[in-house]
Structures are given as structure tokens and as C-alpha cells.
Design a protein around this motif. Structure first.
Motif, short mmCIF file in Angstrom:
data_model
loop_
_atom_site.label_atom_id
_atom_site.label_comp_id
_atom_site.label_asym_id
_atom_site.label_seq_id
_atom_site.Cartn_x
_atom_site.Cartn_y
_atom_site.Cartn_z
N VAL A 57 39.77 46.22 30.49
CA VAL A 57 40.66 47.13 31.22
C VAL A 57 39.98 47.66 32.47
CG1 VAL A 57 41.84 49.36 31.10
CG2 VAL A 57 42.00 47.78 29.18
N ALA A 58 38.73 48.10 32.34
CA ALA A 58 37.98 48.63 33.50
C ALA A 58 37.78 47.55 34.56
CB ALA A 58 36.64 49.18 33.04
N LEU A 59 37.47 46.32 34.11
CA LEU A 59 37.21 45.22 35.05
C LEU A 59 38.44 44.89 35.88
CD1 LEU A 59 35.31 42.94 36.04
CD2 LEU A 59 36.23 41.54 34.17
N TRP A 60 39.57 44.70 35.22
CA TRP A 60 40.77 44.28 35.95
C TRP A 60 41.51 45.44 36.61
CZ3 TRP A 60 42.64 39.97 32.04
CH2 TRP A 60 41.81 38.85 32.21
N ASN A 61 41.19 46.67 36.17
CA ASN A 61 41.68 47.82 36.96
C ASN A 61 41.04 47.80 38.35
OD1 ASN A 61 43.55 49.18 35.38
ND2 ASN A 61 42.02 50.45 34.34
N LYS A 62 39.76 47.48 38.36
CA LYS A 62 39.03 47.41 39.64
C LYS A 62 39.49 46.23 40.49
CE LYS A 62 34.41 46.59 41.50
NZ LYS A 62 32.98 46.31 41.16
N GLU A 63 39.72 45.10 39.86
CA GLU A 63 40.04 43.88 40.61
C GLU A 63 41.48 43.88 41.15
OE1 GLU A 63 38.06 41.32 41.44
OE2 GLU A 63 36.34 42.35 40.55
N SER A 64 42.45 44.25 40.30
CA SER A 64 43.86 44.06 40.69
C SER A 64 44.79 45.18 40.27
CB SER A 64 44.37 42.75 40.07
OG SER A 64 44.36 42.84 38.65
N ALA B 233 42.07 35.54 46.96
CA ALA B 233 42.09 35.78 45.52
C ALA B 233 43.46 36.32 45.09
CB ALA B 233 41.00 36.78 45.14
N TYR B 234 43.90 35.93 43.88
CA TYR B 234 45.26 36.28 43.47
C TYR B 234 45.32 36.54 41.97
CZ TYR B 234 50.28 35.86 42.62
OH TYR B 234 51.57 36.11 42.22
N GLY B 235 46.29 37.40 41.64
CA GLY B 235 46.61 37.62 40.23
C GLY B 235 45.78 38.71 39.57
N ILE B 236 46.07 38.95 38.29
CA ILE B 236 45.38 39.99 37.52
C ILE B 236 43.87 39.74 37.48
CG2 ILE B 236 45.13 40.99 35.22
CD1 ILE B 236 48.16 40.55 34.85
N PRO B 237 43.42 38.53 37.22
CA PRO B 237 41.97 38.28 37.20
C PRO B 237 41.38 37.98 38.58
CG PRO B 237 43.11 36.32 36.49
CD PRO B 237 44.18 37.36 36.72
N GLN B 238 42.23 37.97 39.62
CA GLN B 238 41.79 37.66 41.00
C GLN B 238 41.09 36.32 41.07
OE1 GLN B 238 42.09 39.83 44.27
NE2 GLN B 238 43.86 39.66 42.88
N ALA B 239 41.81 35.29 40.63
CA ALA B 239 41.29 33.93 40.71
C ALA B 239 41.19 33.52 42.17
CB ALA B 239 42.22 32.98 39.95
N LEU B 240 40.14 32.78 42.50
CA LEU B 240 39.92 32.36 43.89
C LEU B 240 39.68 30.85 43.94
CD1 LEU B 240 39.51 33.12 46.85
CD2 LEU B 240 37.08 33.48 46.35
N PRO B 241 40.65 30.08 44.47
CA PRO B 241 41.98 30.54 44.85
C PRO B 241 42.89 30.72 43.64
CG PRO B 241 41.81 28.19 45.19
CD PRO B 241 40.45 28.65 44.74
N PRO C 292 33.98 40.20 27.96
CA PRO C 292 34.44 41.09 29.04
C PRO C 292 33.40 42.13 29.42
CG PRO C 292 36.23 40.71 27.52
CD PRO C 292 35.01 40.11 26.90
N CYS C 293 32.64 42.67 28.46
CA CYS C 293 31.62 43.65 28.79
C CYS C 293 30.50 43.03 29.63
CB CYS C 293 31.05 44.28 27.52
SG CYS C 293 32.18 45.44 26.71
N GLY C 294 30.19 41.76 29.38
CA GLY C 294 29.20 41.07 30.20
C GLY C 294 29.69 40.93 31.64
N ALA C 295 30.98 40.60 31.82
CA ALA C 295 31.56 40.47 33.16
C ALA C 295 31.61 41.83 33.86
CB ALA C 295 32.96 39.87 33.06
N TRP C 296 31.93 42.87 33.10
CA TRP C 296 32.02 44.22 33.67
C TRP C 296 30.64 44.72 34.12
CZ3 TRP C 296 34.32 47.47 36.36
CH2 TRP C 296 34.12 48.86 36.30
N ALA C 297 29.61 44.43 33.37
CA ALA C 297 28.25 44.82 33.73
C ALA C 297 27.82 44.11 35.03
CB ALA C 297 27.26 44.50 32.60
#
Length: 222
Positions: free
Chosen positions: A148-155, A168-176, A209-214
Motif C-alpha cells: 500500500v505504501a509503495l503504490w501510494n507513492k508511485e501512483s 511509466a503507467y498504471g498502478i505499479p508504474q510499469a515502464l513502459p 513488497p517490503c523489500g521493494a518498499w525498502a
């Protein structure tokens, strides 16, 4: 005595008055002079407007072409009494080409003419789906909190979030954004498709997800 006085009166009455004669003569002359002066003033005014009064004082490079104008001497060379000479020379200059303005390359999405679809995102429904998807992978609720924290920041959990500068696009901000097509053809508008792709990316690269958020907190991106 009376005849004498009468004779004098007769003589006086027949003699022309000198003052009157001069006045009658001066009147036409003065009038003619005034007319002539007015005429000359008008002609002078017209000549001033027709003839350039500064025509003789205007600087012109044509004077330098006349070799006899200065007796064959250099136009900008002067002789000074004594053993001194002063030479005046022209300064040189260099013309440089104006630098071309180079525009930053457009993103892949912008270059291809792609634009995010006009849809209404539903972050609440997207998070509800993600909670079930996290649990299905065997991750605890703390991992969902990190997601939640990660994707709140991204999108902001918006399905049509689009970064025009990067593409970058979408909830996870995929690029492209087109990368998410591997999870479904409806990747542009379906939050579930984007979340499934995003969880697969997170697991494959950061484990959880916690690894990605860190990582995002350390360097600003994931």
C-alpha cells in the motif's frame, strides 16, 4: 492789411501738404514690401522641406572611393608634426553560427502517440483486490501494508496514472506500460491485470513488497 491776409490764405490753401504726399507714397511701397517678404518666406519654407539641409553633412563610404579627395593619401592615415605617426585601422570580427537548440528525446509512449485512456480510477477496489492477491501468495498482512505504501507513492493506486516524462503507467508504474500486456490484453484499464503484473515484478526482483518498499525509500524508485 485785410487783402494781405487774404492773399496769404490763398497761397497756403493751394500749396500741397508735404506730410500727406509722403504718406500716400509710402503706403503702396510698404504694402509691396510686405507681399514680397511673405512670398520669399513661403518659398524658403518649401525649399527647407524639399531639400535635405543635412545632405552635405551626411557621412558616406563613397567618399573613401575617391582617390583624389585626400591627395592620394590613405583615408585613415594621419601625419603628425615630428617623428610620430598615427595609423587608424579597422577592427576585425568573427561571425559565429547560432547554436541549435536540441530538444530532449520524447518518451516511448509520447513518441508513438499513445495516451492514457479516459477512465475513472477506483483506488479502494484496487486495494481490496491487492489484499487478496497478497494473501494468495502466502505473504502476511505486513507485506500488504508495504505494498500500500509503495503504490501510494508511485501512483496513488490509480489505474490510469501516467508519467509523461518517463512513460511509466498504471498502478505499479510499469515502464513502459505495455509491459503489463503479458498479464492481460486489458492492461490499460483493468486494475486486477496491473496488480497481478506488479506483484510478479516485485516478487521476481525484490522478493516481497517490503523489500521493494525498502529499496524505494533508499533510492527513490523500485
Amino acid at each position: 492789411m485785410g487783402r494781405h491776409m487774404g492773399s496769404d490764405d490763398a497761397v497756403v490753401s493751394t500749396r500741397p501738404h508735404p506730410t500727406a504726399t509722403r504718406t500716400q507714397t509710402r503706403g503702396p511701397v510698404k504694402q509691396a514690401a510686405t507681399v514680397v517678404f511673405a512670398f520669399l518666406a513661403s518659398v524658403s519654407f518649401l525649399l527647407v522641406n524639399v531639400v535635405d539641409p543635412f545632405s552635405g553633412a551626411t557621412a558616406s563610404p563613397d567618399f573613401a572611393l575617391d582617390g583624389d579627395r585626400f591627395g592620394g593619401a590613405e583615408v585613415q592615415a594621419y601625419d603628425v608634426d615630428g617623428e610620430y605617426t598615427i595609423d587608424v585601422s579597422r577592427e576585425g570580427y568573427v561571425v559565429e553560427k547560432k547554436p541549435e537548440v536540441k530538444l530532449a528525446p520524447a518518451s516511448t509512449s509520447a513518441a508513438s502517440g499513445w495516451a492514457p485512456p479516459a477512465i475513472t480510477p477506483d483506488p479502494g477496489s484496487a486495494q481490496a483486490y491487492a489484499a487478496g492477491a497478497v494473501a494468495a501468495r502466502g505473504w502476511p498482512s505486513t507485506e500488504f501494508d508495504c505494498l500500500v505504501a509503495l503504490w501510494n507513492k508511485e501512483s496513488g493506486w490509480r489505474v490510469n496514472a501516467y508519467n509523461a516524462s518517463s512513460g511509466a503507467y498504471g498502478i505499479p508504474q510499469a515502464l513502459p506500460g505495455s509491459k503489463m500486456a503479458t498479464a492481460g490484453a486489458d492492461w490499460e484499464t483493468n486494475a486486477a491485470t496491473q496488480i497481478e503484473w506488479g506483484l510478479g515484478y516485485v516478487q521476481g526482483r525484490y522478493g516481497t513488497p517490503c523489500g521493494a518498499w525498502a529499496h524505494s525509500q533508499d533510492v527513490g524508485w523500485y
